[in-house]
Design an enzyme around this catalytic site. Structure first.
Site, PDB file in Angstrom:
ATOM      1  N   ASP A  50       0.848  -1.200   0.000  1.00  0.00           N
ATOM      2  CA  ASP A  50       0.000   0.000   0.000  1.00  0.00           C
ATOM      3  C   ASP A  50       0.885   1.252   0.000  1.00  0.00           C
ATOM      4  O   ASP A  50       0.387   2.377  -0.068  1.00  0.00           O
ATOM      5  CB  ASP A  50      -1.000  -0.011   1.165  1.00  0.00           C
ATOM      6  CG  ASP A  50      -0.339   0.027   2.531  1.00  0.00           C
ATOM      7  OD1 ASP A  50       0.901  -0.079   2.602  1.00  0.00           O
ATOM      8  OD2 ASP A  50      -1.064   0.153   3.541  1.00  0.00           O
ATOM      9  N   SER A  51       2.203   1.041   0.023  1.00  0.00           N
ATOM     10  CA  SER A  51       3.140   2.157  -0.193  1.00  0.00           C
ATOM     11  C   SER A  51       2.909   2.784  -1.572  1.00  0.00           C
ATOM     12  O   SER A  51       3.373   3.893  -1.832  1.00  0.00           O
ATOM     13  CB  SER A  51       4.588   1.672  -0.065  1.00  0.00           C
ATOM     14  OG  SER A  51       4.791   0.499  -0.820  1.00  0.00           O
ATOM     15  N   ASP A  89      -1.106  -6.351  -0.390  1.00  0.00           N
ATOM     16  CA  ASP A  89      -1.114  -5.676   0.912  1.00  0.00           C
ATOM     17  C   ASP A  89      -2.521  -5.140   1.192  1.00  0.00           C
ATOM     18  O   ASP A  89      -3.034  -4.303   0.437  1.00  0.00           O
ATOM     19  CB  ASP A  89      -0.113  -4.507   0.828  1.00  0.00           C
ATOM     20  CG  ASP A  89       0.386  -4.057   2.169  1.00  0.00           C
ATOM     21  OD1 ASP A  89       0.067  -4.710   3.173  1.00  0.00           O
ATOM     22  OD2 ASP A  89       1.132  -3.052   2.209  1.00  0.00           O
ATOM     23  N   LYS A 119      -1.099  -9.547   2.992  1.00  0.00           N
ATOM     24  CA  LYS A 119      -0.356  -9.094   4.177  1.00  0.00           C
ATOM     25  C   LYS A 119      -1.261  -8.162   4.969  1.00  0.00           C
ATOM     26  O   LYS A 119      -1.961  -7.335   4.375  1.00  0.00           O
ATOM     27  CB  LYS A 119       0.920  -8.356   3.768  1.00  0.00           C
ATOM     28  CG  LYS A 119       1.665  -7.737   4.955  1.00  0.00           C
ATOM     29  CD  LYS A 119       3.022  -7.207   4.585  1.00  0.00           C
ATOM     30  CE  LYS A 119       3.035  -5.799   4.042  1.00  0.00           C
ATOM     31  NZ  LYS A 119       2.433  -4.769   4.915  1.00  0.00           N
ATOM     32  N   GLU A 121      -1.308  -5.710   8.764  1.00  0.00           N
ATOM     33  CA  GLU A 121      -0.471  -5.130   9.816  1.00  0.00           C
ATOM     34  C   GLU A 121      -1.069  -5.419  11.199  1.00  0.00           C
ATOM     35  O   GLU A 121      -2.288  -5.387  11.359  1.00  0.00           O
ATOM     36  CB  GLU A 121      -0.362  -3.605   9.619  1.00  0.00           C
ATOM     37  CG  GLU A 121       0.312  -3.218   8.311  1.00  0.00           C
ATOM     38  CD  GLU A 121       0.471  -1.700   8.147  1.00  0.00           C
ATOM     39  OE1 GLU A 121       0.139  -0.945   9.082  1.00  0.00           O
ATOM     40  OE2 GLU A 121       0.938  -1.292   7.068  1.00  0.00           O
ATOM     41  N   GLU A 188       9.314  -4.314  10.569  1.00  0.00           N
ATOM     42  CA  GLU A 188       9.702  -2.995  10.044  1.00  0.00           C
ATOM     43  C   GLU A 188      10.090  -2.049  11.186  1.00  0.00           C
ATOM     44  O   GLU A 188       9.394  -1.974  12.211  1.00  0.00           O
ATOM     45  CB  GLU A 188       8.535  -2.386   9.238  1.00  0.00           C
ATOM     46  CG  GLU A 188       8.862  -0.990   8.716  1.00  0.00           C
ATOM     47  CD  GLU A 188       7.867  -0.456   7.686  1.00  0.00           C
ATOM     48  OE1 GLU A 188       6.921  -1.170   7.311  1.00  0.00           O
ATOM     49  OE2 GLU A 188       8.073   0.705   7.251  1.00  0.00           O
TER      50      GLU A 188
HETATM   51  O1  KIV Z   1       3.504  -1.099   1.737  1.00  0.00           O
HETATM   52  C1  KIV Z   1       4.655  -1.547   1.723  1.00  0.00           C
HETATM   53  O2  KIV Z   1       5.417  -1.336   0.776  1.00  0.00           O
HETATM   54  C2  KIV Z   1       5.089  -2.325   2.869  1.00  0.00           C
HETATM   55  C3  KIV Z   1       6.540  -2.666   2.959  1.00  0.00           C
HETATM   56  C4  KIV Z   1       7.323  -1.471   3.296  1.00  0.00           C
HETATM   57  C5  KIV Z   1       6.797  -3.774   3.907  1.00  0.00           C
HETATM   58  O3  KIV Z   1       4.303  -2.654   3.705  1.00  0.00           O
END
Ligand code: KIV
Length: 294
Positions: A50-51, A89, A119, A121, A188
Site C-alpha cells: 500500500d506504499s 497488501d 499481508k 499489519e 519494520e
Molecule cells: O507497503 C509496503 O510497501 C510495505 C513494505 C514497506 C513492507 O508494507
C-alpha cells in the site's frame, strides 16, 4: 539462483529458505513493467504494497489507499510476476471493520488480483482476523513493528520495540503470528537485536525493512531503492539507493524537451517515407495536393 532456471516460488519454498538459511529477497512493485523486471531479477516474492499510495498516487501516507486501487495494481503486477510469489497488501480499513468484509476484500486479492497471499499489519489485535483469513484458505503474511497504517496511533513513523517492555510485546506478537499460522512476517523499523531474537526463535521467515541484517529476508520499496525521488527528499535511515533514477529520468526528459524545441527530434531515422526516393515522393505528393485543393 539465476532467474532463468527458477520455478514459481511457493510458501513451501519460502519455508525451505528458512530451514536452509537461504536469504529471501522481496521488493515492492505496483505495475506490469516493474513486475516483469523484478521477476527477471529473480526476487523471491513481490509485495504489492500500500506504499503505492505514496510512491504512485502522491498521498502523504498509506491511509487513503482503497481496495480498488490495490486490486488494480495487483492485477497489473500479476501479469508480469511469473515466478515470484505475489503478496497483496490489505489497505487501511479493508480488514478493520468486520470478518465478512475482511474475507471479501482478501478474496478479491486472490480472485481478481491473482495474488498468492495477503499481508496485514498488527499482532494480538489481529488474532481473529488472521484466523478468519486462514479459515478462508488465504495465506497471511504478518507485519509487526513500525506499521504505517498505525501512524496516527504511534504519533509518527517511529522505530518500535526500543524498550524492554515494547520489545517483549513485539516478541510475543511474533510468537502469536507464528502460532496462528502466518506463513511469514515483515519486521519494520525494529532494532537489530530485537529482530534477530525474533528471527532466531520462530520457524517462519522474518522479512526485515529497517530491522538490520539478521532477519531471514529483506524487503525495500522499489521507488526508494531505485532513487526515484529527488536528492532533496530525505529517505528513512534504512533506505539504500541502488540507482539515481530521479536524476536519470529528469536528464532524459530535459534533453527530450530541448530537442523538441530545437526541432532536432524526430530526425529521418525516426520518421516514415512513402517508399520512393524522397524527392520523387515529394513531387508526386505536391501534385496530388494541388488536385485535392483545385
Ligand atoms: O507497503 C509496503 O510497501 C510495505 C513494505 C514497506 C513492507 O508494507
Amino acid at each position: 539462483m539465476p532467474a532463468d532456471s527458477r520455478t514459481k516460488t511457493t510458501i513451501i519454498k519460502l519455508r525451505k529458505h528458512k530451514r536452509t538459511k537461504e536469504t529471501t529477497c522481496l521488493v515492492t512493485a505496483y505495475d506490469y513493467p516493474q513486475a516483469l523486471i523484478a521477476d527477471k531479477a529473480g526476487v523471491d516474492a513481490i509485495l504489492v504494497g500500500d506504499s503505492c499510495g505514496m510512491t504512485t498516487h502522491g498521498y502523504k501516507t498509506t491511509l487513503p489507499v482503497t481496495m480498488d486501487e490495490m486490486i488494480n495494481h495487483c492485477e497489473a503486477v500479476s501479469r508480469g510476476a511469473k515466478d515470484a510469489f505475489l503478496i497483496g497488501d490489505m489497505p487501511y480499513m479493508s480488514y478493520h471493520v468486520s470478518k465478512e468484509d475482511t474475507i471479501k476484500n482478501a478474496g478479491r486479492f486472490i480472485q481478481e488480483g491473482k495474488a498468492d497471499a495477503v499481508k496485514i499489519e498488527g499482532g494480538k489485535k489481529r488474532e481473529e482476523t488472521i484466523q478468519a483469513l486462514l479459515e478462508a484458505e488465504i495465506p497471511v503474511m504478518g507485519h509487526l513493528g513500525l506499521t504505517p497504517q498505525s501512524k496516527n496511533l504511534m504519533g509518527g513513523y517511529k522505530v518500535q520495540g526500543k524498550t524492554l517492555d515494547l520489545a517483549r510485546q513485539l516478541f510475543e506478537d511474533a510468537l502469536l503470528l507464528q502460532e496462528l499460522g502466518c506463513f511469514s512476517m515483515v519486521l519494520e523499523g525494529v532494532p537489530t537485536v530485537v529482530a534477530q531474537s525474533i528471527s532466531e526463535n520462530i520457524n517462519i521467515p522474518t522479512i526485515g525493512i529497517g530491522a538490520g541484517n539478521l532477519t531471514d529476508g529483506q524487503v525495500l520499496v522499489l521507488h526508494d531503492l531505485l532513487g526515484m525521488k529527488s536528492k532533496e527528499y530525505i529517505d528513512a535511515k534504512f533506505v539504500k539507493r541502488y540507482d539515481q533514477q530521479y536524476e536519470a529520468t529528469l536528464k532524459a526528459l530535459k534533453t527530450y524537451k530541448d530537442e523538441i524545441e530545437k526541432r532536432d527530434f524526430p530526425t529521418d531515422d525516426y520518421s516514415y517515407d512513402m517508399g520512393n526516393d524522397i524527392n520523387d515522393s515529394l513531387k508526386e505528393w505536391k501534385k496530388e495536393i494541388k488536385k485535392i485543393l483545385s
